[in-house]
Design an enzyme around this catalytic site. Structure first.
Site, mmCIF file in Angstrom:
data_model
loop_
_atom_site.group_PDB
_atom_site.id
_atom_site.type_symbol
_atom_site.label_atom_id
_atom_site.label_comp_id
_atom_site.label_asym_id
_atom_site.label_seq_id
_atom_site.Cartn_x
_atom_site.Cartn_y
_atom_site.Cartn_z
ATOM 1 N N LYS A 53 -37.347 -20.210 53.568
ATOM 2 C CA LYS A 53 -36.610 -20.075 54.833
ATOM 3 C C LYS A 53 -37.433 -19.277 55.852
ATOM 4 O O LYS A 53 -37.542 -19.650 57.019
ATOM 5 C CB LYS A 53 -35.247 -19.416 54.588
ATOM 6 C CG LYS A 53 -34.259 -20.347 53.913
ATOM 7 C CD LYS A 53 -32.985 -19.641 53.433
ATOM 8 C CE LYS A 53 -32.123 -20.650 52.653
ATOM 9 N NZ LYS A 53 -30.916 -20.063 52.046
ATOM 10 N N GLN A 97 -28.246 -14.413 51.413
ATOM 11 C CA GLN A 97 -28.492 -15.397 50.361
ATOM 12 C C GLN A 97 -27.480 -15.239 49.228
ATOM 13 O O GLN A 97 -27.246 -14.136 48.731
ATOM 14 C CB GLN A 97 -29.934 -15.240 49.830
ATOM 15 C CG GLN A 97 -30.352 -16.281 48.814
ATOM 16 C CD GLN A 97 -30.457 -17.690 49.380
ATOM 17 O OE1 GLN A 97 -30.715 -17.890 50.567
ATOM 18 N NE2 GLN A 97 -30.246 -18.691 48.538
ATOM 19 N N ASP A 120 -24.854 -19.950 58.406
ATOM 20 C CA ASP A 120 -24.472 -20.716 57.215
ATOM 21 C C ASP A 120 -23.212 -21.544 57.462
ATOM 22 O O ASP A 120 -22.916 -22.464 56.692
ATOM 23 C CB ASP A 120 -24.168 -19.751 56.055
ATOM 24 C CG ASP A 120 -25.346 -19.580 55.113
ATOM 25 O OD1 ASP A 120 -26.092 -20.547 54.918
ATOM 26 O OD2 ASP A 120 -25.482 -18.479 54.554
HETATM 27 N N1 GUN Z 1 -27.500 -20.255 48.127
HETATM 28 C C1 GUN Z 1 -27.628 -21.587 47.869
HETATM 29 N N2 GUN Z 1 -27.426 -22.297 48.988
HETATM 30 C C2 GUN Z 1 -27.168 -21.410 49.966
HETATM 31 C C3 GUN Z 1 -26.905 -21.547 51.348
HETATM 32 O O1 GUN Z 1 -26.817 -22.638 51.921
HETATM 33 N N3 GUN Z 1 -26.702 -20.386 52.033
HETATM 34 C C4 GUN Z 1 -26.742 -19.169 51.439
HETATM 35 N N4 GUN Z 1 -26.508 -18.092 52.190
HETATM 36 N N5 GUN Z 1 -26.998 -19.011 50.153
HETATM 37 C C5 GUN Z 1 -27.218 -20.131 49.427
#
Ligand code: GUN
Length: 287
Positions: A53, A97, A120
């Site tokens: 990311k 996350q 998100d």
């Molecule tokens: N963990 C797995 N997928 C995601 C996501 O799309 N966002 C976040 N914040 N954590 C994740």
């Protein structure tokens, strides 16, 4: 043989477009769209996701701010970091996350992020907006799936039979909401559904997000369907590690009109859409 949808290539285009707009945003406002990524603990998969990311954010010309906290971080410390990021004018998007270590309250953290910075799309305000047809920051994975579907089928999806396999808050539910917004006839199936194969076999659009390796077989798929495989499962069939989706690619690919591979399908699009959401959030905050 069906068309294999190249998620990497499409994601690169999305990131390119974000980069162009981010540069324009910078010229207008003197600040880059800013994404804060918070990682608690040392889960190895999460570390890989967060690294990707941050790397993509840099490629997209965003300001990325990483906060790594130890696994034993308490709720108050995490709450106060989120409160600080909520107030920080150079941060336009906040991503914590998931999953968080067990002792931390995930719902409380999701709810603590101001909806305007919730890139998100997990905050109940954004969930409510999406489900009531209002503009909302939309979860990245379903947003990426929708971009791929429109690339294959054109912008008008109305009247298509769409089946979503899975009902998670992160993918299944928002995916169904997005398809409904596009006037598809949406059926959502899950682990308790009876005759799941027959229902899937009616789908023009089949989106699978259950986390069960190669569950969807050829006889679940209508000839000519577009199949989007959200699953990423690590398996070791003959002692050899490999990643597979929730769809049995080998048997389904010859039947579908288009299908996403794993890896290289939905995954890269999810990250690209995080960049897109950060730009959207920044624009909304500064205009
Ligand atoms: N963990 C797995 N997928 C995601 C996501 O799309 N966002 C976040 N914040 N954590 C994740």
């Amino acid at each position: 043989m069906s068309k294999i949808i190249d998620g990497r290539q499409l994601a690169a285009q999305v990131v390119d477009d974000v980069a162009t707009e981010a540069q324009f945003f910078y010229e207008q406002h003197g600040v880059k769209p800013g994404l804060a990524v918070v990682l608690v603990g040392d889960d190895s998969a999460s570390q890989v996701y967060v690294r990707n990311k941050i790397k993509r954010a840099q490629e997209a010309g965003l300001n990325s701010i990483e906060h790594k906290l130890p696994a034993d971080t308490d709720q108050a410390t995490l709450d106060s970091l989120v409160a600080q990021l909520n107030e920080d004018p150079v941060v336009h998007g906040i991503l914590v996350q998931l999953p968080l270590p067990d002792h931390l309250n995930e719902k409380a953290i999701i709810n603590a992020i101001v909806p305007e910075k919730d890139v998100d799309g997990f905050h109940p305000v954004n969930v409510g907006r999406l489900n009531s047809g209002q503009d909302a920051l939309t979860p990245c994975t379903p947003l990426g799936c929708m971009i791929m579907l429109k690339r294959e089928l054109g912008d008008d999806l109305s009247g298509k039979n769409a089946v979503v396999v899975g009902r998670s808050n992160i993918v299944g539910k928002p995916m169904a909401a997005l398809l409904l917004k596009e006037s598809c006839t949406v059926t959502q199936v899950h682990s308790r559904t009876k005759n799941i194969e027959q229902i899937c076999a009616q789908a023009d659009i089949l989106v699978v997000a259950v986390g069960r390796p190669e569950m969807v077989k050829a006889d679940w798929v209508k000839p000519g369907a577009v199949v989007i495989d959200v699953g990423i499962n690590a398996i070791e069939p003959n002692g050899e590690y490999k990643l597979v989706g929730d769809v049995d690619f080998e048997s389904v690919a010859p039947i579908a009109s288009a299908i996403t591979p794993v890896p290289g399908g939905v995954g890269p699009m999810t990250i690209a859409c995080l960049m897109k959401n950060t730009l959207t959030a920044a624009k909304q905050q500064l205009t």
